[in-house]
Motif scaffolding. Structure first.
Motif, PDB file in Angstrom:
ATOM      1  N   MET A 193      78.542  40.936 -64.289  1.00 51.60           N
ATOM      2  CA  MET A 193      77.837  41.898 -63.444  1.00 51.60           C
ATOM      3  C   MET A 193      78.790  42.951 -62.898  1.00 51.60           C
ATOM      4  SD  MET A 193      74.722  41.422 -63.542  1.00 51.60           S
ATOM      5  CE  MET A 193      74.542  42.749 -62.370  1.00 51.60           C
ATOM      6  N   LYS A 194      80.001  42.543 -62.561  1.00 48.48           N
ATOM      7  CA  LYS A 194      80.987  43.502 -62.059  1.00 48.48           C
ATOM      8  C   LYS A 194      81.308  44.537 -63.135  1.00 48.48           C
ATOM      9  CE  LYS A 194      85.428  43.804 -59.662  1.00 48.48           C
ATOM     10  NZ  LYS A 194      85.914  44.951 -60.449  1.00 48.48           N
ATOM     11  N   LEU A 218      79.290  45.569 -65.384  1.00 50.01           N
ATOM     12  CA  LEU A 218      78.143  46.477 -65.459  1.00 50.01           C
ATOM     13  C   LEU A 218      78.179  47.491 -64.322  1.00 50.01           C
ATOM     14  CD1 LEU A 218      75.436  47.122 -66.920  1.00 50.01           C
ATOM     15  CD2 LEU A 218      74.328  45.581 -65.284  1.00 50.01           C
ATOM     16  N   ARG A 219      78.456  47.027 -63.104  1.00 56.93           N
ATOM     17  CA  ARG A 219      78.494  47.933 -61.951  1.00 56.93           C
ATOM     18  C   ARG A 219      79.643  48.933 -62.047  1.00 56.93           C
ATOM     19  NH1 ARG A 219      77.460  43.087 -59.000  1.00 56.93           N
ATOM     20  NH2 ARG A 219      75.289  42.984 -58.346  1.00 56.93           N
ATOM     21  N   ILE A 222      70.026  40.858 -59.309  1.00 57.31           N
ATOM     22  CA  ILE A 222      70.718  41.995 -59.911  1.00 57.31           C
ATOM     23  C   ILE A 222      70.276  43.284 -59.217  1.00 57.31           C
ATOM     24  CG2 ILE A 222      70.857  43.415 -61.986  1.00 57.31           C
ATOM     25  CD1 ILE A 222      70.832  40.909 -63.637  1.00 57.31           C
ATOM     26  N   ASP A 223      71.233  44.075 -58.801  1.00 61.04           N
ATOM     27  CA  ASP A 223      70.940  45.367 -58.178  1.00 61.04           C
ATOM     28  C   ASP A 223      72.020  46.344 -58.607  1.00 61.04           C
ATOM     29  OD1 ASP A 223      70.055  47.468 -56.709  1.00 61.04           O
ATOM     30  OD2 ASP A 223      70.539  46.614 -54.746  1.00 61.04           O
ATOM     31  N   VAL A 224      71.702  47.165 -59.624  1.00 57.52           N
ATOM     32  CA  VAL A 224      72.657  48.148 -60.137  1.00 57.52           C
ATOM     33  C   VAL A 224      72.072  49.534 -59.845  1.00 57.52           C
ATOM     34  CG1 VAL A 224      73.909  48.983 -62.151  1.00 57.52           C
ATOM     35  CG2 VAL A 224      73.361  46.553 -61.945  1.00 57.52           C
ATOM     36  N   LEU A 264      71.041  52.233 -62.831  1.00 57.88           N
ATOM     37  CA  LEU A 264      70.372  51.693 -64.007  1.00 57.88           C
ATOM     38  C   LEU A 264      69.177  52.582 -64.352  1.00 57.88           C
ATOM     39  CD1 LEU A 264      70.917  49.069 -65.654  1.00 57.88           C
ATOM     40  CD2 LEU A 264      68.993  48.068 -64.422  1.00 57.88           C
ATOM     41  N   SER A 286      77.967  44.023 -52.993  1.00 60.36           N
ATOM     42  CA  SER A 286      76.564  43.716 -53.213  1.00 60.36           C
ATOM     43  C   SER A 286      76.337  42.240 -52.951  1.00 60.36           C
ATOM     44  CB  SER A 286      76.185  44.061 -54.649  1.00 60.36           C
ATOM     45  OG  SER A 286      76.939  43.254 -55.513  1.00 60.36           O
TER      46      SER A 286
END
Length: 578
Positions: A320-321, A323-324, A341-343, A346, A535
């Motif tokens: 996830m890191k 991706l962010r 998940i909160d990007v 996106l 996050s």
């Protein structure tokens, strides 16, 4: 006494909630007392152009936008293709441009050579309605054709240039096109220009624009990245949306494509290629499919990784890191693994499988279009799944758009233009030495084409394109440099905060070193805080780190400073061994 919470997930309920909230946009709203214009309200030159086109009346976007443009008010228009937006920005040019001044006074940037040709053709039709001595000169400018005729037209003097950002930038760099007398710039289909990867070229073009100008932007959608373009190019613009009068920046587009079960994986790859999202989550129902799709996309050339319940929490957080931080472009996940998940940036969600729990369709789609931004949810279905998807759309009042896949010709055209933009961009960045080296192979390239062996060149083009698949299109949301709007906001914030700092310093002892230090680095640090704010996933990472006796924020132990230094040194040593 028990209370039961009821959540209405229907699109209708969400739209009602939005209408009750005050709309927050960085742009001015339209004048409430302004009436739409009619043909009779327009200057004579515009009426002559309309007569040449044979329009019986103005379309809504034209009636609302033309008065603002004639006034010289910067304007952003959200209007779909086919709404008459081209006429909305071309008509006022008949009045704004001076036929006696043989310099470039207006520039229209658009994403494709086909659109540039269409805009130029429509302008010529309305231009033909003017008297001969009042007619204007215009030229389409795009790649794939020789420079000679375009340079000749610039030397003769043209009032309007319609072109793609890449070729326009080429002429600006060569000095064959000069914009020092420019009065008006128009960005047409701004969302498509971002999708085609033109953002870096657009920013470079902006450096050649005079500060005193009228600027207009037209876009079918208004995601966050497009809003940032508006901040880059326009000054205090009015934001005009022609669909129903109410402006909603928060938009979620729902699309569905029905294909054969055996074609779903290649369809996913084709839609990713067509949409060209900056980042996306792909949802699948099983862990096996997650593993397969992650491998498939990587083999196809994309930067993808999968997460499922098989992975440890630490491994999921690491993915996830990535991706962010923009290191990972595509995340494949099951519903369970994707919880929390909160990007922020996106842009797309792909639903490879229709969820077994219908409510999860709404939750999946909600991973995009967050915090006032726009997003796209794309479902890949089979004939068996489509009835279920339609039931979900009816139950939650979702405006589902069923589409046909792009044809091979359409895909080839889009990919070809994207690759042309990429290669022209690289060409501009080449040094003189590199240009001298490549000149040796121009004759070889011509020979390969003339002798009927274009496959060799096609192989090299394919390699260049495949390398580009790992890179997300550069856009405002990914750009780390500050825009003019951001600079103004930061300066205003610093000015407000400087008063507070001065008051605090007055209560301190006089310390010359502390009082005289430069505040600029600290201001930059404040600006970086929002981008790097932890996050929910980061918080859970901190908890894991704390269980190991380490502070998750910086990798240092908490209890004692001396131990912290030793732990920090050992940790850095371990990192260097990696």
């Amino acid at each position: 006494m028990a209370f039961k919470a009821v959540f209405d997930l229907t699109q209708k309920a969400q739209n009602e909630a939005k209408s009750e909230r005050k709309l927050q946009t960085p742009f001015d709203e339209p004048d409430a007392d302004r009436e739409s214009a009619g043909i009779a309200d327009l200057p004579e030159r515009l009426q002559q152009g309309i007569e040449a086109l044979g329009w019986p009346a103005l379309m809504p976007v034209q009636a609302e936008a033309v008065p603002y443009i004639l006034e010289g008010r910067d304007l952003i228009v959200q209007s779909r293709t086919g709404s008459g937006k081209t006429g909305a920005f071309l008509l006022p040019l008949l009045e704004k441009l001076d036929p006696n001044e043989k310099t470039t006074q207006a520039l229209v940037l658009c994403p494709t050579r086909e659109l540039a040709s269409q805009i130029h053709a429509e302008f010529e039709r309305m231009n033909a309605g003017l008297a001969k001595d009042e007619q204007l000169d215009a030229i389409p400018v795009y790649g794939g054709v020789g420079y000679g005729p375009q340079i000749d037209a610039f030397n003769r003097g043209v009032q309007l240039v319609v072109g793609t950002p890449g070729r326009v930038l080429d002429h600006l760099a060569r000095g064959s096109l000069k914009l020092d007398k420019l009065r008006t710039i128009i960005l047409d289909e701004a969302d498509e220009m971002l999708s085609m990867g033109f953002f870096p070229d657009m920013i470079k073009v902006r450096r050649y624009l005079p500060k005193q100008r009228d600027s207009y932007m037209f876009s079918a959608t208004m995601p966050f990245q497009v809003q940032r373009i508006g901040k880059e190019f326009l000054t205090d613009p009015v934001f005009l949306a022609t669909a129903g009068g109410q402006i909603h920046v928060e938009q979620m587009a729902h699309r569905a494509y029905q294909v054969a079960p055996m074609d779903k994986d290649r369809t996913l790859a084709a839609l990713i290629e067509w949409e060209n999202p900056s980042a996306a989550i792909i949802f699948a129902n099983t862990r096996r499919e997650v593993e397969y799709l992650a491998t498939f996309l990587n083999n196809y050339g994309y930067n993808a990784a999968g997460i499922s319940s098989d992975l440890t929490q630490k491994a999921r957080e690491k993915t996830m890191k990535r991706l962010r931080d923009g290191e990972l472009r595509f995340l494949v996940a099951t519903d369970v693994a994707a919880r929390g998940i909160d990007v922020p940036d996106l842009s797309h969600v792909f639903q490879y499988d229709i969820p077994q729990d219908r409510e999860y369709y709404v939750h999946r789609s909600g991973r995009t279009a967050r915090a006032g931004k726009a997003g796209v949810s794309i479902a890949i279905t089979t004939a068996t799944d489509m009835p279920t998807l339609r039931q979900i759309a009816r139950k939650y009042d979702i405006p589902l758009e069923e589409r046909e896949l792009p044809t091979e010709a359409e895909m080839a055209s889009r990919v070809g233009q994207r690759l042309t933009n990429l290669l022209e961009d690289r060409m501009r960045d080449r040094s003189n030495l590199e240009r001298e080296r490549q000149a040796r192979f121009v004759a070889v390239a011509r020979q390969l084409v003339e002798e009927g062996e274009p496959e060799v060149l096609a192989m090299l083009l394919d390699e260049a394109y495949q390398q580009s698949l790992n890179e997300a299109p550069v856009g405002p949301a990914m750009d780390r440099t500050e825009s003019e709007y951001d600079i103004k906001q930061r300066e205003a914030r610093e000015e407000r905060e400087s008063g507070g700092r001065d008051r605090k310093r007055g209560r301190r002892r006089d310390d010359d070193e502390r009082d005289e230090r430069d505040d600029a680095p600290h201001a930059d640090a404040r600006d970086d805080v929002s981008a790097d704010a932890p996050s929910a996933d980061a918080d859970s990472a901190d908890l894991d780190a704390e269980a190991d006796g380490v502070d998750g924020s910086n990798g240092e132990a908490k209890p004692k400073r001396k131990r912290s230094r030793r732990r920090s040194r050992s940790k850095s040593d371990a990192g260097s061994d990696d």
